[in-house]
Design a protein around this motif. Sequence first.
Motif: not given
Length: 413
Positions: A226-233
Amino acid sequence: MRILIATAGSRGDVAPLTGLGARLSAAGHQVAVATHVTFADSVRAAGLEFRPLPVDPRAELTSPQGRDIHGSGSGPRALLRLTRLARAFIPALGAGIADAAEPGTDLLLTTSTTADLGQCVAEAGGIPNVVLLLQPHTPTREFVPAIIGARSFGGPGNLLAGHAVQAVVDRLFAPAVRDLRRRLGLPRATVARARRDRTVLHGYSPRVVPRPADWHPSHQVTGYWWPVADPGWQPPPRLLDFLAAGPPPVCIGFGSLVVPDPERLTATLLAAVRAARVRAVVQSGWSGLSTPDGLDDVLTIGDAPHEWLFPRAAATVHHAGAGTTAATLRAGVPTVPVPAQLDAPFWSDRVTRLGTSPGPVPLPRLTPVRLATAIRQALDSPWHRTHARTLATALVAEDGPAKVLAAIDRLAG
């Protein structure tokens, strides 16, 4: 271990590997990702080192040759047009991988678009090359190669089709492989010979595509990466307001698919949404889809992480790329695939067989009535909702990256 992941293609080809890379990094490995500059921010957001590869995939797909692929659908015609497009930049891609594999690299992970070139680089460096695939390409009697569609030709026919596709790919890469081997001081060898005995790991669930019994033991299906979640989004306020203003919408997006007439497609989508009596969030994607501002029932947005957006949807409508299909299955919502080219019919067939979709509405035959009917079937049938939720629960329990880590540990041992 110092690991380089080399991948080329669209966002769907890159995003799962940033997630896998983050998992490898968390396990103590030093991970760098070599890919196109347009994905540099995604790589760095995953906490990984970025190394550039040449080519702008969006520019290539919006070029006249790239748009030509859209009209070719899937099958041999589409494959041939894709090879014509790729032939011009494959040599530069090989040189880019060689430059990215800095001294001290212990392991090279490559993909369908970089494997044969990466094999040369790995051989020159005396390191293993593990191939990571998001679609099944290895010849088998059980189904045709994903890149040419979903229609079965029977066991012998499927196997023959698999070898035929492999021969086309070998011929495409042969000149660049020959030149790269010469540059790296390697003896001459065919693409097929260099490919022998390498480990191939497939990053999708065996519940979605079971591992064929006639594959070599070195070819394994691990589960999704799974793609990693962008903590800055953060979701834009207007998206949050739209979601809060009514029932869950249908999420519509075509990702990296570039259509020749986005205005016409947008008009078709709007008419279908109204006919189906639903609200919709439309992602603009690489086609630049755009609906009028100020509509109460439809909102157009740019990029938004599928892992955040899709669970908030009532259903999805998409181009059936491998990554978007996986995200929909993970979200546990029904889906209406709108396949246009290459592997999209394969994934459309899979979600239909799994019961999470009423069936595809191919883009060349898309009309407001057909799409509206499919959307209502996806929303109104308890069958599709139940199967979507059940499969999503099973996918959460899988751990694809753990199997990749185990394979790497075996190589290191």
